[in-house]
Design a protein around this motif. Structure first.
Motif, PDB file in Angstrom:
ATOM      1  N   TYR A  98      17.966  16.421   1.487  1.00 23.69           N
ATOM      2  CA  TYR A  98      19.176  15.880   0.886  1.00 23.69           C
ATOM      3  C   TYR A  98      20.407  16.281   1.706  1.00 23.69           C
ATOM      4  O   TYR A  98      21.266  15.447   1.995  1.00 23.69           O
ATOM      5  CB  TYR A  98      19.335  16.354  -0.569  1.00 23.69           C
ATOM      6  N   ALA A  99      20.486  17.552   2.082  1.00 23.92           N
ATOM      7  CA  ALA A  99      21.642  18.036   2.847  1.00 23.92           C
ATOM      8  C   ALA A  99      21.770  17.325   4.191  1.00 23.92           C
ATOM      9  O   ALA A  99      22.883  17.075   4.666  1.00 23.92           O
ATOM     10  CB  ALA A  99      21.538  19.548   3.044  1.00 23.92           C
ATOM     11  N   THR A 100      20.651  16.974   4.795  1.00 26.02           N
ATOM     12  CA  THR A 100      20.670  16.240   6.061  1.00 26.02           C
ATOM     13  C   THR A 100      21.240  14.842   5.857  1.00 26.02           C
ATOM     14  O   THR A 100      22.070  14.371   6.647  1.00 26.02           O
ATOM     15  CB  THR A 100      19.258  16.191   6.672  1.00 26.02           C
ATOM     16  N   HIS A 101      20.833  14.160   4.781  1.00 23.39           N
ATOM     17  CA  HIS A 101      21.414  12.847   4.458  1.00 23.39           C
ATOM     18  C   HIS A 101      22.906  12.981   4.159  1.00 23.39           C
ATOM     19  O   HIS A 101      23.719  12.157   4.593  1.00 23.39           O
ATOM     20  CB  HIS A 101      20.714  12.220   3.248  1.00 23.39           C
ATOM     21  N   HIS A 102      23.266  14.018   3.424  1.00 23.65           N
ATOM     22  CA  HIS A 102      24.663  14.278   3.081  1.00 23.65           C
ATOM     23  C   HIS A 102      25.492  14.472   4.352  1.00 23.65           C
ATOM     24  O   HIS A 102      26.595  13.933   4.482  1.00 23.65           O
ATOM     25  CB  HIS A 102      24.728  15.518   2.174  1.00 23.65           C
ATOM     26  N   ALA A 103      24.956  15.221   5.298  1.00 22.82           N
ATOM     27  CA  ALA A 103      25.687  15.533   6.535  1.00 22.82           C
ATOM     28  C   ALA A 103      26.027  14.290   7.346  1.00 22.82           C
ATOM     29  O   ALA A 103      27.079  14.246   7.988  1.00 22.82           O
ATOM     30  CB  ALA A 103      24.879  16.511   7.385  1.00 22.82           C
ATOM     31  N   VAL A 104      25.164  13.302   7.339  1.00 25.05           N
ATOM     32  CA  VAL A 104      25.413  12.092   8.136  1.00 25.05           C
ATOM     33  C   VAL A 104      26.094  10.989   7.333  1.00 25.05           C
ATOM     34  O   VAL A 104      26.431   9.951   7.899  1.00 25.05           O
ATOM     35  CB  VAL A 104      24.115  11.566   8.803  1.00 25.05           C
ATOM     36  N   SER A 105      26.300  11.204   6.042  1.00 27.54           N
ATOM     37  CA  SER A 105      26.975  10.200   5.221  1.00 27.54           C
ATOM     38  C   SER A 105      28.466  10.186   5.553  1.00 27.54           C
ATOM     39  O   SER A 105      29.005  11.158   6.088  1.00 27.54           O
ATOM     40  CB  SER A 105      26.768  10.496   3.735  1.00 27.54           C
ATOM     41  N   GLU A 106      29.117   9.092   5.214  1.00 26.66           N
ATOM     42  CA  GLU A 106      30.534   8.962   5.536  1.00 26.66           C
ATOM     43  C   GLU A 106      31.411   9.902   4.715  1.00 26.66           C
ATOM     44  O   GLU A 106      32.291  10.570   5.247  1.00 26.66           O
ATOM     45  CB  GLU A 106      30.990   7.512   5.322  1.00 26.66           C
ATOM     46  N   GLU A 107      31.168   9.965   3.399  1.00 28.16           N
ATOM     47  CA  GLU A 107      32.028  10.756   2.518  1.00 28.16           C
ATOM     48  C   GLU A 107      31.267  11.769   1.674  1.00 28.16           C
ATOM     49  O   GLU A 107      31.841  12.403   0.801  1.00 28.16           O
ATOM     50  CB  GLU A 107      32.825   9.835   1.598  1.00 28.16           C
ATOM     51  N   GLY A 108      29.965  11.905   1.909  1.00 24.04           N
ATOM     52  CA  GLY A 108      29.167  12.842   1.133  1.00 24.04           C
ATOM     53  C   GLY A 108      28.343  12.190   0.042  1.00 24.04           C
ATOM     54  O   GLY A 108      27.626  12.866  -0.685  1.00 24.04           O
TER      55      GLY A 108
END
Length: 135
Positions: A98-108
């Motif tokens: 999840y944190a990896t997806h969060h890191a590459v997302s635009e705004e979290g």
């Protein structure tokens, strides 16, 4: 009280969290948060694609009615506090995915379809980044 750390995507682990709702420590006297931090680092060693998010430890995130609590954060992005994990590799892998997806997302914001099953039902709060509010 504050200690400077590298800026960037991170999972901040409550190192003093209980092991479970019923137990504070394991048989060896280790707190659940410390065990979860160890599990996160072990997963990162074995799965390098999940090593791009820092694992940081902090005593007490003040979510004491919960156990094995983490804060997922990155500069300029909405952050999330999650809890009630079992301090094991399965939970650690789900948190790091999840944190990896969060890191590459635009705004979290991570699309629900990308959430690993292991984080569903574990969200406690979301926190807006400094200078912003969520709409």
């Amino acid at each position: 009280m504050l200690r400077a750390v590298e800026s960037g995507a991170a999972v901040v682990v409550c190192s003093t969290c209980r092991r479970s709702a019923a137990a504070r420590e394991d048989e060896g006297g280790q707190r659940g948060g410390a065990l979860l931090a160890e599990a996160l680092r072990a997963v990162q060693r074995d799965e390098p694609h999940l090593a791009g998010v820092a694992v940081q430890e902090m005593p007490c995130l003040f979510a004491c009615k919960r156990h094995c609590t983490v804060h997922i954060r990155a500069p300029g992005k909405v952050g999330y506090v999650l809890g009630d994990f079992t301090p094991d590799r399965e939970a650690a892998r789900a948190i790091l995915e999840y944190a990896t997806h969060h890191a590459v997302s635009e705004e979290g914001a991570v699309r629900y379809a990308q959430w690993p099953d292991g984080v569903k039902g574990h969200f406690i709060t979301r926190t807006p980044p400094e200078g912003y509010l969520c709409t």
